[in-house]
Design an enzyme around this catalytic site. Structure first.
Site, PDB file in Angstrom:
ATOM      1  N   MET A 228       0.849  -1.207   0.000  1.00 33.56           N
ATOM      2  CA  MET A 228       0.000   0.000   0.000  1.00 33.56           C
ATOM      3  C   MET A 228       0.872   1.240   0.000  1.00 33.56           C
ATOM      4  O   MET A 228       1.894   1.271   0.650  1.00 33.56           O
ATOM      5  CB  MET A 228      -0.893  -0.006   1.229  1.00 33.56           C
ATOM      6  CG  MET A 228      -1.952  -1.035   1.116  1.00 33.56           C
ATOM      7  SD  MET A 228      -2.859  -0.861  -0.413  1.00 33.56           S
ATOM      8  CE  MET A 228      -2.768  -2.494  -1.028  1.00 33.56           C
ATOM      9  N   CYS A 229       0.488   2.228  -0.762  1.00 31.24           N
ATOM     10  CA  CYS A 229       1.496   3.230  -1.074  1.00 31.24           C
ATOM     11  C   CYS A 229       0.947   4.493  -1.687  1.00 31.24           C
ATOM     12  O   CYS A 229      -0.237   4.623  -1.927  1.00 31.24           O
ATOM     13  CB  CYS A 229       2.450   2.656  -2.115  1.00 31.24           C
ATOM     14  SG  CYS A 229       2.768   0.933  -1.930  1.00 31.24           S
ATOM     15  N   GLY A 230       1.900   5.372  -1.955  1.00 32.75           N
ATOM     16  CA  GLY A 230       1.597   6.514  -2.796  1.00 32.75           C
ATOM     17  C   GLY A 230       2.519   6.489  -3.999  1.00 32.75           C
ATOM     18  O   GLY A 230       3.687   6.142  -3.891  1.00 32.75           O
TER      19      GLY A 230
ATOM     20  N   ARG B 132       0.812   8.032   3.114  1.00 29.75           N
ATOM     21  CA  ARG B 132       0.447   6.782   2.471  1.00 29.75           C
ATOM     22  C   ARG B 132       1.594   5.785   2.542  1.00 29.75           C
ATOM     23  O   ARG B 132       1.397   4.584   2.390  1.00 29.75           O
ATOM     24  CB  ARG B 132       0.108   7.001   0.996  1.00 29.75           C
ATOM     25  CG  ARG B 132      -1.065   7.903   0.750  1.00 29.75           C
ATOM     26  CD  ARG B 132      -1.396   7.928  -0.730  1.00 29.75           C
ATOM     27  NE  ARG B 132      -2.037   6.706  -1.128  1.00 29.75           N
ATOM     28  CZ  ARG B 132      -3.331   6.502  -1.087  1.00 29.75           C
ATOM     29  NH1 ARG B 132      -4.128   7.448  -0.660  1.00 29.75           N
ATOM     30  NH2 ARG B 132      -3.836   5.349  -1.463  1.00 29.75           N
TER      31      ARG B 132
ATOM     32  N   ASP C  11      -3.630   1.929   3.173  1.00 29.57           N
ATOM     33  CA  ASP C  11      -3.248   3.331   2.976  1.00 29.57           C
ATOM     34  C   ASP C  11      -4.492   4.225   3.019  1.00 29.57           C
ATOM     35  O   ASP C  11      -4.466   5.311   3.603  1.00 29.57           O
ATOM     36  CB  ASP C  11      -2.456   3.530   1.679  1.00 29.57           C
ATOM     37  CG  ASP C  11      -3.033   2.761   0.494  1.00 29.57           C
ATOM     38  OD1 ASP C  11      -2.398   2.797  -0.575  1.00 29.57           O
ATOM     39  OD2 ASP C  11      -4.091   2.130   0.629  1.00 29.57           O
TER      40      ASP C  11
END
Lengths: 315, 234, 441
Positions: A1-3, A32, C207
């Protein structure tokens, strides 16, 4: 999960400010992805035959000058190098396959982070602000950049597990989402010769695209095939020597927003990463359609292809 | 708080935090609390003006992040910019007007009130809506009105694929093209009562388009009780 | 080999139960739906025992030598954490799945002993709020009945990703239980089958969950603890991600956890048992240095004080009960056996909670049946059971020399089977062997 973030400058007058424009985009995605961060810069394109190579080593007393001397010896060419934090950029005139083979066999405690004529990838464990500082991102000049902030899901927080993943010469991938069939696909790609350094699902996607393209597919075709062969949720941004591409899976739950002006085109996981770009108030802003490949290349030529293809972006 | 109720209280997010903004908006029930608010430098922040629980008007300048006006009750908000995911999610009453474009899941699970989007909305506009009215001047993305239970979604532009997938009793009105319809969503006849109600809603939203330019979509109600012959739809 | 019918061979694979199910499917053309959790035998707390005091450890006397059972939940960010008197809470169960009388009974019983109850899919009822001194409010994928006023008057918020009976599945309520009141709360037409969403409508992934949790905190002025509930699956990663997403408390529900209505194949074949899930969760918390800072509530097959004590010894801060609470109220009581037989079942086997014809008046919306459950009496029965669980936990803790039940630790345990040793990370009794640890096999 990320940006994830990407910035492609259509107007070369902005190239001096690539890092200044891109760093805030990356930092805006810190929440994020607080675990690690990385980016690919496209700058200082080398002439044909000359290669740039970024290596990373966790050992603080590893000697880059010694490695440079060794490379000089092995490849019988001059080798330029400059070290920055845990990474070192080498440039030399050599055949890429030979260089890759050298490092695959040499058993050195360093990893090849990127190879190409144009690309340089830097990535490390740490907050985006720290990573940007380590590698002097704000001062960077170049034509385009792709970046990533990581919240590790099923694999460990390591430098190797950070994005961007390099998918072959001058190519890289960043990924927000979670694939669901990457384990079996990894084994299949290993049979086709891919070597994996992590358990990371994103690395599988990166290798998949690389193998497709080495087998003759264009970037667009490779991404389009990915829709059939990869399962799960993803937004991909892929960096190429002269542009970038964006693809979302058919369900498109993970966020993605794009903006374009005459001077640049950008993508990000959240709009606020784009909010500081010059002219964004009047930019065309849209969310990429699911299962649709968007490609921008040198000169700002844009193409879209896919099940939900829409009109090409305006010039 | 000694402000006169009719003054506009200005909140600059370069000087105060999101927490301070929301706390001030939650303290509205106090005597003499200002009822007109202006928020500056929104800069894509998340959770702006969420959980308001008293009548007031709020103008937000700039783009907002996720969940702006989430669970709004009674308040009238206008956002001069774009909005991230979940604009006015689970709104109970009041009105939210967005001048720009909305990202995914605008009006998600909304139970009342009116959400007006003057630009486009992205995927899943009105997902799981439970009584809210949503009017979009532009187009909406795929899977809009997914599992929409109650309320009305009005789209002046086009609707993306799988409109109204797994629809319950919400009413959908589209003026442009619906790319394709989701499971159990069918076109339905526009009768006088629909034209009147839609006309009133368009007026309320400040949109000058005739109701007869729209088509109505609703549930075919074949999924209300499991039937083996419909197993392919699942 | 001997068989039930000498001279005849019954297949272990295609047993009479399996044959019945295949032929039922061939008749009805739909999967079998039922209530309860996984019913087949699984490695569980029964496979662990405590090492009571002897020569090297000294026990505490009962009564005078205090064994504290108080637990505080939500210390990470909330202004008003929950203070519980016992380390046992009541798990989320919906009004809709349960009758109003059952919900009230649960509230009364929990409040009498100083612990919390939890709303379920469908929202909060006024009676529930009135009956419970501490009420946890669930935020589920469906968002049925979601109301900020209820968020504001809850004592804690529980964002539900899934439950142990069906990790990856959504809520389910069949038409026969969707009466006018339930339908009104859920904004559905009465008497239709509720279709379920399995993902949240406005976020997917940790997120975006982080942002959603922040919104919920902002709406409630950061007062209330935010729990994240997960069905046991990849519990190590799920726990780490819940921490990263900002949870105050993690609720982990093993595959033995109950449901009011789910497909049988889902219940029995998706999700892992409570035992290994708990161990993985505690490992993740420990590695992040968040053990006891982000509290862990575990559910799925908690039945006795021994289960409670073992869960705490493995590192949980508290446990939650669902099926056991309903049984305490009277579900599957032998006194109702004749009625169960009329429904094609038996006392001890009845799990058709989805049908809404429960003779005990618990998992039904039928007014006549529901009125059989007296909320006051039910509340007293639940309180009695909870006190018993708590006392049993204290007895065991004292025998292990603990003045607080949280001082129970994995080293107080031994395993009776190799599976339990491997899953719980506890040595096989009489050995130092934990399969899979230290490379030893």
């Amino acid at each position: 999960m990320c940006g994830i973030v990407g910035l492609y400058l259509k107007n070369p007058a902005l190239n001096d400010r690539l890092g200044a424009l891109f760093a805030p985009m990356l930092l805006e995605m810190t929440q994020r992805g607080p675990d690690s961060s990385g980016f690919a810069l496209y700058r200082d394109q080398q002439p044909q035959g000359r290669l740039k190579l970024v290596l990373q080593c966790a050992e603080p007393d590893f000697s880059w000058p010694e490695l440079a001397a060794e490379l000089t010896r092995v490849f019988a060419v001059d080798v330029d190098f400059s070290a920055v934090h845990t990474h070192c950029l080498f440039s030399l005139t050599a055949d890429e396959t030979a260089v890759r083979q050298y490092f695959a066999r040499a058993g050195l405690p360093c990893a090849v982070v990127s190879i190409g004529r144009h690309i340089e990838i830097y990535k490390e464990v740490g907050l985006p602000e720290q990573v940007a500082s380590f590698f002097r991102l704000r001062e960077a000049r170049g034509s385009h950049a792709v970046g990533h902030t990581r919240m590790a899901t099923e694999s460990a927080v390591t430098t190797a597990g950070s994005h961007p993943f390099s998918t072959g010469s001058d190519l890289c991938l960043v990924h927000n989402g979670s694939l669901s069939n990457h384990n079996r696909l990894r084994r299949k790609l290993e049979k086709a010769g891919a070597v994996f350094r992590t358990d990371n699902d994103s690395e599988v996607a990166a290798q998949y695209l690389d193998i497709q393209m080495r087998q003759g597919a264009s970037l667009e075709q490779a991404l389009y095939s990915a829709l059939d062969d990869l399962d799960g949720f993803f937004t991909f941004t892929v960096g190429t020597s002269d542009g970038f591409a964006v693809l979302r899976d058919p369900i498109a739950c993970k966020p993605a927003v794009m903006a374009e002006t005459a001077d640049w085109v950008a993508m990000a996981s959240e709009y606020r990463a784009l909010a500081g770009l010059p002219g964004v108030e009047t930019a065309r802003v849209w969310e990429p359609e699911p299962a649709t490949v968007y490609v921008w290349e040198q000169g700002g030529r844009a193409r879209t292809a896919g099940k939900n293809a829409q009109e090409a972006a305006p010039r | 708080m000694n402000a006169v109720a009719s003054e506009t209280r200005i909140m600059d997010l370069r000087q105060i935090s999101v927490r301070e903004l929301n706390q001030a908006l939650h303290d509205l029930r106090e005597e003499g609390a200002p009822t007109r608010w202006q928020v500056r430098n929104a800069a894509g922040e998340h959770a702006l003006a969420v959980g308001i629980n008293a009548p007031c008007t709020v103008e937000i300048n700039g783009h907002v992040g996720y969940y702006c006006a989430g669970m709004n009750k009674y308040a009238e908000l206008t956002i001069h910019g774009n909005a991230g995911t979940g604009l006015a999610e689970n709104m109970m009453s009041g009105r939210v007007t967005l001048k720009g474009n909305a990202s995914q899941s605008a009006g998600a699970t909304g139970r009342g009130g009116l959400l007006v989007i003057e630009g486009d909305a992205a995927a899943r506009c009105g997902i799981s809506m439970k009584g809210i009215d949503i009017v979009v001047r532009g187009s909406v993305g795929h899977l809009s009105a997914f599992m929409a239970q109650r309320g009305r979604l009005v789209v002046c532009g086009d609707a993306g694929p799988a409109l109204g997938d797994s629809l319950y009793e919400a009413q959908l009105f589209v003026r442009g093209q619906a790319a394709d319809l989701g499971a159990d969503c069918i076109e339905k006849e526009m009768r006088t009562e629909h034209l009147e109600a839609l006309g009133a809603l368009l007026d309320q939203a400040g949109i000058n388009l005739p109701a007869r330019a729209f088509r109505r979509y609703g549930s075919a109600r074949t999924l209300y009780h499991f039937n083996i012959d419909h197993a392919d739809t699942y | 080999m001997s068989s039930q019918y000498p001279g005849m061979i019954e297949s272990a694979l295609f047993s009479r139960d399996v044959i019945a199910e295949i032929q039922r499917a061939a008749t009805e053309g739909i999967y079998d739906i039922r209530g309860w959790g996984a019913k087949r035998p699984l490695p569980h707390f029964d496979d662990l025992v405590f090492l009571g005091a002897s020569m090297s450890r000294y026990p505490l006397e009962g009564y005078r030598e205090r064994c504290d059972t108080r637990v505080t939940l939500g210390t990470r960010y909330a202004k008003k954490p929950l203070e519980l008197k016992i380390p046992i809470t009541i798990a989320g169960m919906s009004f809709g799945a349960l009758s109003a009388q059952a919900k009230e009974a649960l509230g009364r019983g929990a409040s009498a002993v100083g612990t919390s109850t939890t709303t379920g899919d469908g929202g909060m009822t006024p009676e529930e709020r009135a009956a419970s001194s501490l009420l946890v409010y669930q935020v589920l994928p469906s968002r049925y009945g979601m109301d900020p006023d209820d968020l504001r008057r809850a004592d804690a918020i529980e964002v539900v990703l899934g439950q142990g009976a069906k990790p990856g599945g959504g809520g389910m309520l069949l038409g026969q239980k969707i009466n006018a009141r339930v339908a009104g709360m859920r904004d559905l037409p009465p008497n239709i089958d509720q279709r379920s969403a399995c993902r949240h409508p406005d976020w997917t992934g940790p997120d975006d969950l982080e942002i959603k949790i922040r919104e919920l905190r902002e709406i409630t002025d950061w007062e209330k603890p935010v729990y994240v509930k997960i069905g046991a699956s990849r519990s190590y990663y799920d726990t780490a991600l819940a921490v990263k997403a900002g949870a105050d408390v993690i609720v982990l529900d093993g595959m033995q956890g109950g449901t009011a209505a789910t497909q049988n194949v889902f219940i029995e074949h998706v999700g892992i048992p409570t035992l290994p899930a708990l161990r993985q969760a505690v490992e993740a918390l420990t590695e992040l240095d968040m053990h006891r800072k982000v509290q862990l509530i575990v559910s799925g097959g908690i039945r006795t004080g021994a289960d409670v004590a073992k869960a705490l010894a493995m590192g949980a801060d508290a446990v939650s009960i669902g099926v056991a609470a309903l049984i305490a109220l009277g579900d599957n009581s032998p006194a109702l056996d004749e009625e169960y037989r009329k429904l094609g079942s038996r006392a001890g086997c009845y799990d058709d909670w989805q049908a809404g014809r429960d003779p005990a008046g618990i998992t039904t919306q039928d007014e006549t049946l529901a009125s059989r459950l007296d909320p006051e009496l039910g509340g007293r029965r639940l309180a009695n059971y909870l006190r018993t669980l708590n006392m049993e936990t204290q007895i065991i803790a004292r025998a292990c020399g603990k003045s607080h039940v949280h001082n129970l630790e994995p080293e107080d345990l031994a395993a009776l089977t190799i599976e339990a040793a491997a899953m719980a990370g506890v040595p096989l009794a009489g050995t130092q062997w934990i399969p899979g640890r230290d490379g030893r096999f």
